[in-house]
Design a protein around this motif. Structure first.
Motif, PDB file in Angstrom:
ATOM      1  N   GLU A 146      -2.219  16.485  -1.623  1.00 31.66           N
ATOM      2  CA  GLU A 146      -3.310  17.449  -1.546  1.00 31.66           C
ATOM      3  C   GLU A 146      -2.878  18.831  -1.996  1.00 31.66           C
ATOM      4  O   GLU A 146      -3.258  19.302  -3.063  1.00 31.66           O
ATOM      5  N   THR A 147      -2.058  19.465  -1.181  1.00 27.63           N
ATOM      6  CA  THR A 147      -1.726  20.867  -1.419  1.00 27.63           C
ATOM      7  C   THR A 147      -1.037  21.067  -2.775  1.00 27.63           C
ATOM      8  O   THR A 147      -1.468  21.889  -3.581  1.00 27.63           O
ATOM      9  N   PHE A 148      -0.015  20.270  -3.021  1.00 29.25           N
ATOM     10  CA  PHE A 148       0.785  20.503  -4.228  1.00 29.25           C
ATOM     11  C   PHE A 148       0.082  19.957  -5.474  1.00 29.25           C
ATOM     12  O   PHE A 148      -0.187  20.698  -6.413  1.00 29.25           O
ATOM     13  N   ALA A 149      -0.252  18.666  -5.446  1.00 30.05           N
ATOM     14  CA  ALA A 149      -0.790  18.057  -6.667  1.00 30.05           C
ATOM     15  C   ALA A 149      -2.226  18.503  -6.936  1.00 30.05           C
ATOM     16  O   ALA A 149      -2.550  18.984  -8.025  1.00 30.05           O
ATOM     17  N   SER A 150      -3.092  18.377  -5.968  1.00 29.10           N
ATOM     18  CA  SER A 150      -4.503  18.641  -6.232  1.00 29.10           C
ATOM     19  C   SER A 150      -4.816  20.129  -6.357  1.00 29.10           C
ATOM     20  O   SER A 150      -5.785  20.498  -7.002  1.00 29.10           O
ATOM     21  N   GLY A 200       0.820  -1.212   0.000  1.00 32.57           N
ATOM     22  CA  GLY A 200       0.000   0.000   0.000  1.00 32.57           C
ATOM     23  C   GLY A 200       0.853   1.261   0.000  1.00 32.57           C
ATOM     24  O   GLY A 200       0.519   2.256  -0.652  1.00 32.57           O
ATOM     25  N   ALA A 201       1.952   1.198   0.722  1.00 35.37           N
ATOM     26  CA  ALA A 201       2.813   2.376   0.823  1.00 35.37           C
ATOM     27  C   ALA A 201       3.442   2.720  -0.518  1.00 35.37           C
ATOM     28  O   ALA A 201       3.871   3.849  -0.753  1.00 35.37           O
ATOM     29  N   SER A 202       3.487   1.731  -1.436  1.00 33.36           N
ATOM     30  CA  SER A 202       4.138   2.008  -2.716  1.00 33.36           C
ATOM     31  C   SER A 202       3.329   2.976  -3.585  1.00 33.36           C
ATOM     32  O   SER A 202       3.859   3.544  -4.527  1.00 33.36           O
ATOM     33  N   LYS A 203       2.063   3.199  -3.246  1.00 33.26           N
ATOM     34  CA  LYS A 203       1.263   4.206  -3.977  1.00 33.26           C
ATOM     35  C   LYS A 203       1.912   5.579  -3.879  1.00 33.26           C
ATOM     36  O   LYS A 203       1.817   6.396  -4.783  1.00 33.26           O
ATOM     37  N   PHE A 204       2.538   5.801  -2.742  1.00 33.40           N
ATOM     38  CA  PHE A 204       3.222   7.073  -2.532  1.00 33.40           C
ATOM     39  C   PHE A 204       4.281   7.292  -3.612  1.00 33.40           C
ATOM     40  O   PHE A 204       4.440   8.382  -4.140  1.00 33.40           O
ATOM     41  N   LEU A 205       5.011   6.206  -3.930  1.00 36.23           N
ATOM     42  CA  LEU A 205       6.083   6.317  -4.927  1.00 36.23           C
ATOM     43  C   LEU A 205       5.499   6.613  -6.299  1.00 36.23           C
ATOM     44  O   LEU A 205       6.046   7.413  -7.060  1.00 36.23           O
ATOM     45  N   THR A 206       4.388   5.960  -6.620  1.00 35.38           N
ATOM     46  CA  THR A 206       3.735   6.191  -7.907  1.00 35.38           C
ATOM     47  C   THR A 206       3.319   7.654  -8.037  1.00 35.38           C
ATOM     48  O   THR A 206       3.542   8.295  -9.065  1.00 35.38           O
ATOM     49  N   LYS A 207       2.730   8.165  -6.951  1.00 34.52           N
ATOM     50  CA  LYS A 207       2.276   9.564  -6.963  1.00 34.52           C
ATOM     51  C   LYS A 207       3.467  10.515  -7.154  1.00 34.52           C
ATOM     52  O   LYS A 207       3.424  11.417  -7.991  1.00 34.52           O
ATOM     53  N   TRP A 229       6.336   9.885  -8.444  1.00 35.74           N
ATOM     54  CA  TRP A 229       6.872   9.711  -9.800  1.00 35.74           C
ATOM     55  C   TRP A 229       6.038  10.503 -10.811  1.00 35.74           C
ATOM     56  O   TRP A 229       6.568  11.234 -11.653  1.00 35.74           O
ATOM     57  N   ASN A 230       4.697  10.362 -10.719  1.00 28.62           N
ATOM     58  CA  ASN A 230       3.813  11.041 -11.669  1.00 28.62           C
ATOM     59  C   ASN A 230       3.964  12.553 -11.587  1.00 28.62           C
ATOM     60  O   ASN A 230       4.029  13.238 -12.611  1.00 28.62           O
ATOM     61  N   ILE A 231       4.040  13.070 -10.373  1.00 27.31           N
ATOM     62  CA  ILE A 231       4.174  14.517 -10.203  1.00 27.31           C
ATOM     63  C   ILE A 231       5.508  14.996 -10.776  1.00 27.31           C
ATOM     64  O   ILE A 231       5.568  15.970 -11.528  1.00 27.31           O
ATOM     65  N   ALA A 232       6.565  14.248 -10.421  1.00 26.68           N
ATOM     66  CA  ALA A 232       7.896  14.650 -10.886  1.00 26.68           C
ATOM     67  C   ALA A 232       7.952  14.602 -12.416  1.00 26.68           C
ATOM     68  O   ALA A 232       8.536  15.473 -13.058  1.00 26.68           O
ATOM     69  N   ARG A 233       7.328  13.592 -12.962  1.00 28.55           N
ATOM     70  CA  ARG A 233       7.345  13.439 -14.418  1.00 28.55           C
ATOM     71  C   ARG A 233       6.615  14.615 -15.074  1.00 28.55           C
ATOM     72  O   ARG A 233       7.075  15.191 -16.048  1.00 28.55           O
TER      73      ARG A 233
END
Ligand SMILES: [Zn+2]
Ligand SMILES: [Zn+2]
Length: 798
Positions: free
Chosen positions: A653-657, A586-593, A595-599
């Motif tokens: 929340e703050t940054f991405a959304s 479950g914690a790996s979702k953090f990495l996906t998020k 990664w997506n933001i950085a990309r």
């Protein structure tokens, strides 16, 4: 523009090349000639040949967070790993593997077998730590500062012996014959700290005795009938009316026919057994205290090797267990047993082998500690403890100490006590420091006895308690006796990280030993952690089938999900953590998020020069700088849970959304509604915030931040400084609260969604609070507002 980050997602396959590069380039190597401040970590040496369990995987990973953070704070970090290779577990493994017994094997040969086993021992623990991305200063075994050390190396053992020689000279060591805890399983004396209590079922045998003067029969119940021969007195409670008439009379020991006095004493419990109790030498602690109090001469019936001696008469030579069985058999055959029952008995057991402890009278070397209690409390008060609650375990333990520390043991694979004795006059020969000694097979350092001139000597055969070795670890890693210049400069050691179950042993002994040698607190900080349990809160064990193997975790998910999970799951400084494969996954979702933001951000290339910023940009920079400040303060206090949880919230929340949505159109600027400067401001801010996020997370998730930082910013993340909060932003007021801005956008999006409209759908007229005026341009573009007015409350007409 195409994103700089090509891969669509983070993959565990990215980890190995990074690991290899760290190792190849010796990125974390320590230079003891450094001019920078040193942060030293006295890492607990794991036991060799034992696979790393999940609790170690978690706690050593947190130590790695600390090491990586301190490097980014400008310290040269001394983060060596040691392997504990001394003592009993190795000897027991040898006995099992080569089917030999230590008693029947010559010492030389037995030690050779230990060495053979150690040569073949796996370095599995190192492999697990390597895979988890730990940044120890070296993976290579050696004697230099920072290298992987072995507790059985000549160099380490030499240091242990040198500390002993110093203590000997300062009069801290003495030999005495005393009642000691003896473990028949480990066949050695053990310290109070190594004893646990367990409720064991035992036979409560009601034995018939006789009163000499009256000939009447009395019944005494006992769990230790084999110790009847050592009985010194029979007692009853002074309030117990049944036996008052027996005061001053004598009881006759069954079988042995010896007489002992009968007296009232409060240790006898009216409700236990018949109310009469036989007081034996060394049945348990109460007996020991009783014999001392009543000034009775103890009769020792158990030998050092756990067998019965001549005092036990016909039981001589038997093990305690066999003797008990035999005694019951004889009593039965002579009709001396009234009844037998099973009872649960709170029994002291050896924490290692689980055997019930026996008490034997034995001569050992002692290290004085009772005269040091106040000093150890005083130095403890000068050390910062994380947490305070764990410090109490130490203080309580110091308070209960009632005996000096017996440091000699009768084993083979351990550090030898460096002493010889003159065969003629008994004089003790203490060798000079500077060499590792094995007196049982070496000649003494003198030719003649300085006292009597005798030429025959006997080498000491005993070895040290392994805690006597491990309690010098901070001295050893800082070069005590090897690099004295560095030692003086670097003491105290910055941090001792360890589990709370070894506060009474490892921590206490280390504080004691270092204080005796240096008169100072040896640590600046002590971080004590709780344990890792399964998801239901149970201890993990093979028999329960709930064990999680760290290597399996790495194989399935890679190191990064595990590492971020370690921080997100909870604060192990304050309580136990619960672990399951699902939680880690479950914690790996953090990495996906992340990664997506950085990309996404990597689509926009920032210019070198900093443009004038818009209010929206200043707002998010204020936020990230506030988080940077909090993160840095928490990391300093070894709290990784709170800041990483807050960072996660900020990123999602703050940054991405919110921020990303608010500046997306400005960053793309496809319809040229913004000026070039305004566009550049958004791009600059996106990059600046991302960079800060990566730096704040670098100690926690070093692989993904390494890759992203390199691919986007072209630099090595391990070489960067930990971000300092920028006062330019933190001090400034934005006119609106973050919560208010997020609520405003959320309500607008919800209104559109409720009507089934797309988020880009136009708003014909919107009324918004005046405080948002400064960011109106971003709001108009983001929400597609066609007519904007200001008022007290948000109103929109779609
Ligand atoms: Zn034992
Ligand atoms: Zn002599």
């Amino acid at each position: 523009m195409k994103p700089k980050i090509k891969n669509k997602r983070w993959s565990k396959e990215f980890e190995e090349p990074i690991r290899r590069a760290w190792k190849r380039k010796r990125v974390f190597e320590f230079n003891h000639k450094t001019r920078r401040p040193v942060f030293s970590i006295d890492t607990p040496p794991p036991y060799v040949d034992a696979p790393v369990h999940i609790g170690q995987a978690v706690t050593y990973t947190i130590m790695d967070f600390i090491a990586r953070f301190k490097r980014m704070r400008g310290f040269d970090v001394l983060f060596p790993l040691g392997l504990d290779r001394n003592g009993l577990p190795i000897e027991m493994a040898v006995e099992k593997k080569f089917s030999v017994s230590i008693q029947d094997t010559p010492r030389e040969k037995f030690i050779a077998l230990c060495k053979k086993l150690l040569e073949q021992s796996s370095l599995e623990s190192l492999d697990s730590f390597y895979k988890l991305g730990h940044s120890y200063t070296s993976w290579k075994h050696g004697e230099e500062i920072g290298e992987l050390y072995y507790t059985d190396s000549d160099s380490y053992r030499k240091t242990t012996q040198e500390t002993f020689i110093d203590l000997w000279k300062s009069g801290m060591i003495y030999q005495a014959k005393r009642i000691s805890n003896y473990c028949p399983g480990c066949r050695t004396t053990i310290a109070d700290a190594e004893i646990e209590y367990k409720n064991l079922s035992s036979d409560f045998v009601h034995v018939k005795w006789k009163v000499r003067e009256t000939g009447e029969s009395i019944t005494i119940a006992t769990t230790r009938p084999e110790l009847i021969c050592t009985c010194g007195m029979v007692i009853y409670n002074p309030k117990d009316e049944r036996y008052r008439h027996l005061k001053g009379k004598h009881a006759v020991l069954p079988i042995y026919e010896k007489e002992v006095p009968i007296m009232p004493h409060p240790s006898a419990k009216i409700e236990t057994g018949s109310g009469l109790a036989m007081m034996c030498s060394f049945g348990d602690y109460t007996d020991i205290r009783f014999f001392r109090e009543m000034k009775l001469k103890p009769i020792v019936a158990i030998n050092q090797d756990g067998t019965m001696n001549e005092h036990a008469g016909f039981l001589e030579g038997m093990s305690v267990d066999d003797a008990r069985k035999k005694m019951i058999e004889i009593l039965r055959s002579q009709d001396l047993i009234e009844k037998e029952q099973k009872v649960m008995h709170r029994t002291p057991v050896c924490e290692r082998s689980r055997n019930p402890i026996e008490f034997v009278s034995i001569s050992e070397y002692y290290l004085k500690q009772l005269n040091m209690k106040k000093n150890i409390v005083r130095v403890s008060n000068r050390i910062k403890f994380f947490s305070k609650r764990s410090k109490q375990i130490l203080l309580d333990w110091i308070d209960t100490l009632s005996m000096d520390w017996a440091v000699s043991r009768r084993r083979y694979y351990a550090t030898e006590i460096p002493l010889w004795y003159c065969k003629k006059c008994g004089e003790t020969i203490v060798p000079p420091k500077g060499k590792y000694y094995q007196p049982w097979k070496e000649k003494p350092p003198v030719k003649k006895c300085p006292k009597c001139g005798g030429k025959d000597f006997m080498g000491e055969e005993r070895v040290f308690d392994t805690w006597f070795d491990s309690s010098i670890s901070p001295l050893y890693v800082l070069g005590y006796g090897r690099k004295n210049g560095f030692f003086k400069k670097s003491v105290p050691c910055s941090l001792r990280p360890q589990g709370k179950e070894i506060v009474r042993t490892w921590l206490y002994y280390t504080l004691l030993r270092s204080y005796q040698l240096t008169k100072k607190p040896i640590f600046e900080n002590i971080w004590i952690h709780y344990h890792v349990l399964d998801e239901k809160g149970n201890k993990m064990s093979k028999s329960l089938g709930n064990v999680i193997d760290p290597l399996d975790v790495v194989k399935r998910f890679g190191a990064e999900p595990f590492r971020i999970w370690c921080a997100l799951e909870g604060n192990i400084t304050l309580s136990d953590l619960r672990c399951s494969y699902e939680r880690i996954e479950g914690a790996s979702k953090f990495l996906t998020k992340l990664w997506n933001i950085a990309r996404f951000v990597s689509t926009f290339r920032a210019k070198k020069t900093k443009p004038p910023l818009l209010e929206t940009d200043k707002w998010i920079l204020k936020e990230i700088n506030r988080i940077a400040k909090e993160t840095s303060e928490c990391y300093e206090n070894f709290d990784f849970h709170r800041p990483v949880s807050d960072l996660k919230h900020f990123i999602w929340e703050t940054f991405a959304s919110h921020y990303l949505e608010l500046v997306k159109s400005r960053a793309y600027n496809q319809d040229k509604k913004f000026t070039k400067t305004e566009q550049v401001a958004a791009i600059h801010t996106l990059n600046e915030v991302l960079e800060k996020i990566l730096l704040l997370l670098a100690p926690i998730i070093p692989f993904i931040t390494h890759k992203l930082y390199k691919d986007i910013f072209g630099k090595i993340v391990e070489e960067q400084k930990f971000p300092k909060p920028d006062r330019k932003y933190t001090g400034k007021r934005t006119g609106f609260k973050t919560k208010e801005l997020m609520e405003l956008s959320s309500r607008i999006w919800k209104a559109k969604k409720d009507k089934g409209l797309s988020l880009k759908a136009p708003i014909r007229k919107a009324t918004i609070p005046k405080k948002f005026r400064k960011i109106e341009k971003d709001l108009i573009e983001t929400h597609n507002i066609q007519h904007l007015e200001y008022g007290d409350k948000l109103k929109i007409r779609l």
